[in-house]
Design an enzyme around this catalytic site. Structure first.
Site, PDB file in Angstrom:
ATOM      1  N   ASP A   1      -9.999   3.146   2.008  1.00 41.78           N
ATOM      2  CA  ASP A   1     -10.122   2.412   3.282  1.00 41.78           C
ATOM      3  C   ASP A   1     -10.828   3.235   4.367  1.00 41.78           C
ATOM      4  OD1 ASP A   1      -9.033  -0.071   2.660  1.00 41.78           O
ATOM      5  OD2 ASP A   1      -6.993   0.531   3.146  1.00 41.78           O
TER       6      ASP A   1
ATOM      7  N   LYS B   1       0.814  -1.228   0.000  1.00 43.10           N
ATOM      8  CA  LYS B   1       0.000   0.000   0.000  1.00 43.10           C
ATOM      9  C   LYS B   1       0.848   1.279   0.000  1.00 43.10           C
ATOM     10  CE  LYS B   1      -4.299  -1.745   1.931  1.00 43.10           C
ATOM     11  NZ  LYS B   1      -5.303  -1.636   2.983  1.00 43.10           N
TER      12      LYS B   1
HETATM   13  P1  NAP Z   1       0.414  -3.075   9.370  1.00 42.44           P
HETATM   14  O1  NAP Z   1       0.708  -1.784   8.705  1.00 42.44           O
HETATM   15  O2  NAP Z   1       1.360  -4.218   9.236  1.00 42.44           O
HETATM   16  O3  NAP Z   1       0.250  -2.744  10.969  1.00 42.44           O
HETATM   17  C1  NAP Z   1       0.122  -3.795  11.893  1.00 42.44           C
HETATM   18  C2  NAP Z   1      -0.225  -3.227  13.276  1.00 42.44           C
HETATM   19  O4  NAP Z   1      -0.446  -4.355  14.135  1.00 42.44           O
HETATM   20  C3  NAP Z   1       0.901  -2.400  13.902  1.00 42.44           C
HETATM   21  O5  NAP Z   1       0.335  -1.421  14.723  1.00 42.44           O
HETATM   22  C4  NAP Z   1       1.630  -3.470  14.751  1.00 42.44           C
HETATM   23  O6  NAP Z   1       2.316  -2.943  15.850  1.00 42.44           O
HETATM   24  C5  NAP Z   1       0.448  -4.258  15.262  1.00 42.44           C
HETATM   25  N1  NAP Z   1       0.833  -5.599  15.697  1.00 42.44           N
HETATM   26  C6  NAP Z   1       1.158  -6.664  14.909  1.00 42.44           C
HETATM   27  N2  NAP Z   1       1.445  -7.741  15.677  1.00 42.44           N
HETATM   28  C7  NAP Z   1       1.291  -7.336  16.979  1.00 42.44           C
HETATM   29  C8  NAP Z   1       1.423  -7.999  18.239  1.00 42.44           C
HETATM   30  N3  NAP Z   1       1.767  -9.285  18.321  1.00 42.44           N
HETATM   31  N4  NAP Z   1       1.152  -7.296  19.375  1.00 42.44           N
HETATM   32  C9  NAP Z   1       0.782  -5.998  19.291  1.00 42.44           C
HETATM   33  N5  NAP Z   1       0.638  -5.318  18.122  1.00 42.44           N
HETATM   34  C10 NAP Z   1       0.893  -5.980  16.990  1.00 42.44           C
HETATM   35  O7  NAP Z   1      -1.001  -3.658   8.950  1.00 42.44           O
HETATM   36  P2  NAP Z   1      -2.280  -2.841   8.411  1.00 42.44           P
HETATM   37  O8  NAP Z   1      -2.250  -2.794   6.930  1.00 42.44           O
HETATM   38  O9  NAP Z   1      -2.405  -1.569   9.179  1.00 42.44           O
HETATM   39  O10 NAP Z   1      -3.469  -3.849   8.807  1.00 42.44           O
HETATM   40  C11 NAP Z   1      -3.836  -3.986  10.168  1.00 42.44           C
HETATM   41  C12 NAP Z   1      -5.077  -4.862  10.285  1.00 42.44           C
HETATM   42  O11 NAP Z   1      -6.177  -4.219   9.658  1.00 42.44           O
HETATM   43  C13 NAP Z   1      -4.927  -6.231   9.613  1.00 42.44           C
HETATM   44  O12 NAP Z   1      -5.516  -7.194  10.456  1.00 42.44           O
HETATM   45  C14 NAP Z   1      -5.722  -6.081   8.334  1.00 42.44           C
HETATM   46  O13 NAP Z   1      -6.270  -7.325   7.909  1.00 42.44           O
HETATM   47  C15 NAP Z   1      -6.830  -5.131   8.789  1.00 42.44           C
HETATM   48  N6  NAP Z   1      -7.436  -4.387   7.665  1.00 42.44           N
HETATM   49  C16 NAP Z   1      -8.749  -4.590   7.422  1.00 42.44           C
HETATM   50  C17 NAP Z   1      -9.361  -3.910   6.377  1.00 42.44           C
HETATM   51  C18 NAP Z   1     -10.814  -4.147   6.095  1.00 42.44           C
HETATM   52  O14 NAP Z   1     -11.272  -3.814   5.002  1.00 42.44           O
HETATM   53  N7  NAP Z   1     -11.575  -4.666   7.048  1.00 42.44           N
HETATM   54  C19 NAP Z   1      -8.617  -3.020   5.582  1.00 42.44           C
HETATM   55  C20 NAP Z   1      -7.264  -2.822   5.879  1.00 42.44           C
HETATM   56  C21 NAP Z   1      -6.680  -3.518   6.935  1.00 42.44           C
HETATM   57  P3  NAP Z   1       3.877  -2.520  15.709  1.00 42.44           P
HETATM   58  O15 NAP Z   1       3.861  -1.146  15.110  1.00 42.44           O
HETATM   59  O16 NAP Z   1       4.382  -2.570  17.088  1.00 42.44           O
HETATM   60  O17 NAP Z   1       4.520  -3.534  14.800  1.00 42.44           O
END
Ligand code: NAP
Length: 280
Positions: free
Chosen positions: A103, A67
């Protein structure tokens, strides 16, 4: 013969419901088009975009982990995509690739669909758990609309400070530890998990305890598979209203579909269709 082609690119993509959703809308609106998910790793992104440019594909969605990295490969960005620094939808206008981010608006439309009373509000306090890419889209739209305060807690504090500083340009915002967020939970009308904690059953756990939440706080998780993460299960156990990420998926997808076809698909029935047939 199917004429128009659309894609989702990312890694992984096999779990995605976007192909089911867009192909269903194409069929129901009698559009001769096909949407398919392509596994594209980080190393393959540049090549994949070059192929798309040459292929006559009409548009595509971009998901994890591209992204942000796709920005440099596009010809033009919408103002919102530029502000957020991420793209999830690309319109191919001839050989020009124009990047958008649906989004955040999709998140808000889904939230308002399920909690219409929130659409009348303007001064809400929101706690966001997580500071990754999705958190930026959600924070950006909330800061433009219903939020007066957006606090951020995140495992990596540096990222919480960074997102909080970005929010601070338009709303009140603090970066908090999980322990601080837990203690001040009674201050928030909406709590949103934007982390990926909950996606994998073996890693699903509560990042904050909910004992201090107020009675009407709405708990939202961007994850939709599983239908109820540990956070939403715990919130339901306390009697709080909850919403998973399915509505965000559907509404962000509907906005992309409109950009590609200029037609408005049926988001409401799509949400129930996916809920009934694809969620566990
Ligand atoms: P991303 O940029 O990789 O961010 C991941 C986030 O999760 C960061 O804040 C990370 O913290 C945290 N995290 C990961 N593992 C962790 C753990 N074990 N303990 C605590 N925090 C943890 O991912 P993203 O693109 O933002 O997506 C995040 C979520 O949103 C995903 O589950 C995705 O499927 C969902 N999503 C859903 C939609 C929808 O349409 N419903 C759209 C977009 C995204 P750190 O900064 O500490 O690594």
């Amino acid at each position: 013969m199917v004429t128009d082609q659309y894609r989702l690119i990312g890694a992984p993509v096999a779990h995605s419901l976007s192909p089911v959703m867009h192909n269903y809308w194409f069929r129901s609106l009698e559009i001769s088009a096909y949407y398919q998910a392509d596994l594209v790793t980080r190393d393959e992104l540049e090549q994949a975009v070059m192929q798309i440019r040459a292929s006559g594909i009409k548009g595509f969605n971009v998901t994890f982990p591209h992204k942000k990295s796709i920005l440099l490969l596009l010809d033009e960005l919408s103002e919102r995509a530029r502000l957020i620094g991420a793209v999830n939808t690309v319109v191919c206008a001839g050989s020009r690739l124009i990047g958008y981010n649906t989004d955040g608006v999709g998140f808000l439309q889904g939230l308002f669909h399920h909690f219409p009373n929130l659409a009348q509000k303007q001064h809400l306090s929101v706690l966001m758990i997580g500071a990754g890419g999705a958190a930026y889209s959600v924070a950006q739209i909330l800061s433009e609309t219903i939020a007066e305060r957006i606090d951020i807690c995140n495992r990596t504090m540096e990222k919480a400070f960074h997102l909080s500083a970005a929010c601070g340009a338009s709303v009140l915002s603090d970066a908090l530890t999980f322990a601080q967020a837990e203690q001040h939970l009674d201050q928030y009308q909406i709590v949103i998990n934007t982390t990926s904690v909950g996606l994998m059953p073996e890693q699903d756990h509560l990042l904050i305890r909910l004992d201090h939440a107020c009675r009407h706080t709405v708990f939202v998780d961007l994850i939709y598979q599983p239908r109820r993460t540990a956070l939403l299960k715990e919130a339901e156990r306390h009697g709080f209203p909850v919403l998973n990420g399915l509505s965000m998926l559907v509404y962000q997808g509907a906005l992309a579909f409109q950009m590609w076809t200029q037609l408005v698909p049926d988001s409401r029935s799509m949400e129930s269709y996916l809920e009934n047939n694809y969620l566990s």
